[in-house]
Design a protein around this motif. Structure first.
Motif, PDB file in Angstrom:
ATOM      1  N   GLU A  47      14.179 -12.490   6.460  1.00  0.00           N
ATOM      2  CA  GLU A  47      13.971 -13.915   6.206  1.00  0.00           C
ATOM      3  C   GLU A  47      14.342 -14.749   7.436  1.00  0.00           C
ATOM      4  N   ILE A  48      15.426 -14.388   8.102  1.00  0.00           N
ATOM      5  CA  ILE A  48      15.834 -15.096   9.316  1.00  0.00           C
ATOM      6  C   ILE A  48      14.780 -14.928  10.406  1.00  0.00           C
ATOM      7  N   ILE A  49      14.256 -13.714  10.554  1.00  0.00           N
ATOM      8  CA  ILE A  49      13.213 -13.456  11.552  1.00  0.00           C
ATOM      9  C   ILE A  49      11.967 -14.281  11.242  1.00  0.00           C
ATOM     10  N   LEU A  50      11.540 -14.283   9.979  1.00  0.00           N
ATOM     11  CA  LEU A  50      10.361 -15.066   9.598  1.00  0.00           C
ATOM     12  C   LEU A  50      10.571 -16.554   9.828  1.00  0.00           C
ATOM     13  N   LEU A  51      11.747 -17.057   9.484  1.00  0.00           N
ATOM     14  CA  LEU A  51      12.039 -18.475   9.710  1.00  0.00           C
ATOM     15  C   LEU A  51      12.055 -18.803  11.205  1.00  0.00           C
ATOM     16  N   ALA A  52      12.577 -17.905  12.009  1.00  0.00           N
ATOM     17  CA  ALA A  52      12.593 -18.132  13.457  1.00  0.00           C
ATOM     18  C   ALA A  52      11.169 -18.139  14.012  1.00  0.00           C
ATOM     19  N   LEU A  53      10.333 -17.225  13.554  1.00  0.00           N
ATOM     20  CA  LEU A  53       8.934 -17.199  13.989  1.00  0.00           C
ATOM     21  C   LEU A  53       8.205 -18.459  13.542  1.00  0.00           C
ATOM     22  N   TRP A  54       8.485 -18.896  12.328  1.00  0.00           N
ATOM     23  CA  TRP A  54       7.850 -20.102  11.788  1.00  0.00           C
ATOM     24  C   TRP A  54       8.311 -21.335  12.574  1.00  0.00           C
ATOM     25  N   ALA A  55       9.607 -21.446  12.833  1.00  0.00           N
ATOM     26  CA  ALA A  55      10.148 -22.598  13.553  1.00  0.00           C
ATOM     27  C   ALA A  55       9.656 -22.649  14.995  1.00  0.00           C
ATOM     28  N   SER A  56       9.415 -21.487  15.584  1.00  0.00           N
ATOM     29  CA  SER A  56       8.945 -21.444  16.969  1.00  0.00           C
ATOM     30  C   SER A  56       7.451 -21.727  17.083  1.00  0.00           C
ATOM     31  N   GLY A  57       6.754 -21.790  15.951  1.00  0.00           N
ATOM     32  CA  GLY A  57       5.319 -22.048  15.979  1.00  0.00           C
ATOM     33  C   GLY A  57       4.481 -20.806  16.172  1.00  0.00           C
ATOM     34  N   PHE A  58       5.101 -19.645  16.209  1.00  0.00           N
ATOM     35  CA  PHE A  58       4.372 -18.397  16.433  1.00  0.00           C
ATOM     36  C   PHE A  58       3.710 -17.880  15.165  1.00  0.00           C
ATOM     37  N   LEU A  59       4.291 -18.162  14.023  1.00  0.00           N
ATOM     38  CA  LEU A  59       3.805 -17.597  12.775  1.00  0.00           C
ATOM     39  C   LEU A  59       2.459 -18.184  12.350  1.00  0.00           C
ATOM     40  N   GLY A  60       2.243 -19.485  12.573  1.00  0.00           N
ATOM     41  CA  GLY A  60       0.991 -20.131  12.171  1.00  0.00           C
ATOM     42  C   GLY A  60      -0.241 -19.481  12.767  1.00  0.00           C
ATOM     43  N   PRO A  61      -0.327 -19.368  14.099  1.00  0.00           N
ATOM     44  CA  PRO A  61      -1.490 -18.717  14.699  1.00  0.00           C
ATOM     45  C   PRO A  61      -1.632 -17.244  14.299  1.00  0.00           C
ATOM     46  N   LEU A  62      -0.511 -16.568  14.095  1.00  0.00           N
ATOM     47  CA  LEU A  62      -0.550 -15.171  13.690  1.00  0.00           C
ATOM     48  C   LEU A  62      -1.175 -15.034  12.299  1.00  0.00           C
ATOM     49  N   VAL A  63      -0.771 -15.895  11.370  1.00  0.00           N
ATOM     50  CA  VAL A  63      -1.342 -15.879  10.015  1.00  0.00           C
ATOM     51  C   VAL A  63      -2.810 -16.251  10.064  1.00  0.00           C
ATOM     52  N   ALA A  64      -3.179 -17.246  10.867  1.00  0.00           N
ATOM     53  CA  ALA A  64      -4.581 -17.652  10.996  1.00  0.00           C
ATOM     54  C   ALA A  64      -5.431 -16.503  11.529  1.00  0.00           C
ATOM     55  N   ALA A  65      -4.909 -15.761  12.508  1.00  0.00           N
ATOM     56  CA  ALA A  65      -5.643 -14.621  13.056  1.00  0.00           C
ATOM     57  C   ALA A  65      -5.809 -13.521  12.012  1.00  0.00           C
ATOM     58  N   MET A  66      -4.766 -13.297  11.211  1.00  0.00           N
ATOM     59  CA  MET A  66      -4.861 -12.271  10.161  1.00  0.00           C
ATOM     60  C   MET A  66      -5.854 -12.687   9.089  1.00  0.00           C
ATOM     61  N   LEU A  67      -5.870 -13.967   8.732  1.00  0.00           N
ATOM     62  CA  LEU A  67      -6.804 -14.451   7.712  1.00  0.00           C
ATOM     63  C   LEU A  67      -8.243 -14.392   8.188  1.00  0.00           C
ATOM     64  N   ALA A  68      -8.466 -14.435   9.485  1.00  0.00           N
ATOM     65  CA  ALA A  68      -9.820 -14.363  10.021  1.00  0.00           C
ATOM     66  C   ALA A  68     -10.450 -12.999   9.752  1.00  0.00           C
ATOM     67  N   TYR A  69      -9.642 -11.976   9.536  1.00  0.00           N
ATOM     68  CA  TYR A  69     -10.158 -10.636   9.280  1.00  0.00           C
ATOM     69  C   TYR A  69     -10.484 -10.393   7.799  1.00  0.00           C
ATOM     70  N   LEU A  70     -10.078 -11.307   6.920  1.00  0.00           N
ATOM     71  CA  LEU A  70     -10.382 -11.147   5.494  1.00  0.00           C
ATOM     72  C   LEU A  70     -11.858 -11.406   5.255  1.00  0.00           C
ATOM     73  N   PRO A  71     -12.449 -10.691   4.298  1.00  0.00           N
ATOM     74  CA  PRO A  71     -13.863 -10.924   3.995  1.00  0.00           C
ATOM     75  C   PRO A  71     -14.070 -12.321   3.386  1.00  0.00           C
ATOM     76  N   ASP A  72     -15.236 -12.893   3.635  1.00  0.00           N
ATOM     77  CA  ASP A  72     -15.570 -14.211   3.105  1.00  0.00           C
ATOM     78  C   ASP A  72     -15.769 -14.121   1.594  1.00  0.00           C
ATOM     79  N   PRO A  73     -15.033 -14.942   0.794  1.00  0.00           N
ATOM     80  CA  PRO A  73     -15.135 -14.820  -0.666  1.00  0.00           C
ATOM     81  C   PRO A  73     -16.463 -15.290  -1.229  1.00  0.00           C
ATOM     82  N   ALA A  74     -17.277 -15.995  -0.454  1.00  0.00           N
ATOM     83  CA  ALA A  74     -18.544 -16.516  -0.970  1.00  0.00           C
ATOM     84  C   ALA A  74     -19.659 -15.516  -0.904  1.00  0.00           C
TER      85      ALA A  74
END
Length: 105
Positions: A78-105
């Motif tokens: 949890e501390i690691i995730l909060l540190a990544l989130w606070a540093s702004g690193f987690l947002g782009p990482l999650v966005a990149a991971m979501l780009a690989y998900l299939p389109d639901p439409a």
């Protein structure tokens, strides 16, 4: 979105802290206890700080294994995730991971 995450963490930690204190009081009174799985569920859902603080404050489940180890590991994650989130690193990482998900439409 950010403030909702902070609200959730505050609520989850408050509930986790309260559950640990209630379980300690029940243990002292010989009453029915709160299950470790319930306590760990709240740790996992964001209440790791509250659970850890309560374990130290009221001296509850500090030596109980594997509960104490699981609590510390989840707290560290949890501390690691909060540190990544606070540093702004987690947002782009999650966005990149979501780009690989299939389109639901």
């Amino acid at each position: 979105m950010t403030e909702y995450i902070l609200y959730w963490l505050g609520v989850a930690n408050g509930i986790a802290f309260g559950l640990m204190v209630v379980d300690k009081r029940r243990a002292e009174a010989g009453a029915r206890r709160i299950s470790e799985s319930t306590l760990l569920r709240w740790v996992f859902f964001g209440g790791a700080f509250g659970t850890y603080a309560a374990s130290r404050l009221v001296r509850h489940k500090t030596r109980k294994q594997p509960f104490a180890t699981q609590m510390i590991v989840i707290l560290a994650l949890e501390i690691i995730l909060l540190a990544l989130w606070a540093s702004g690193f987690l947002g782009p990482l999650v966005a990149a991971m979501l780009a690989y998900l299939p389109d639901p439409a």
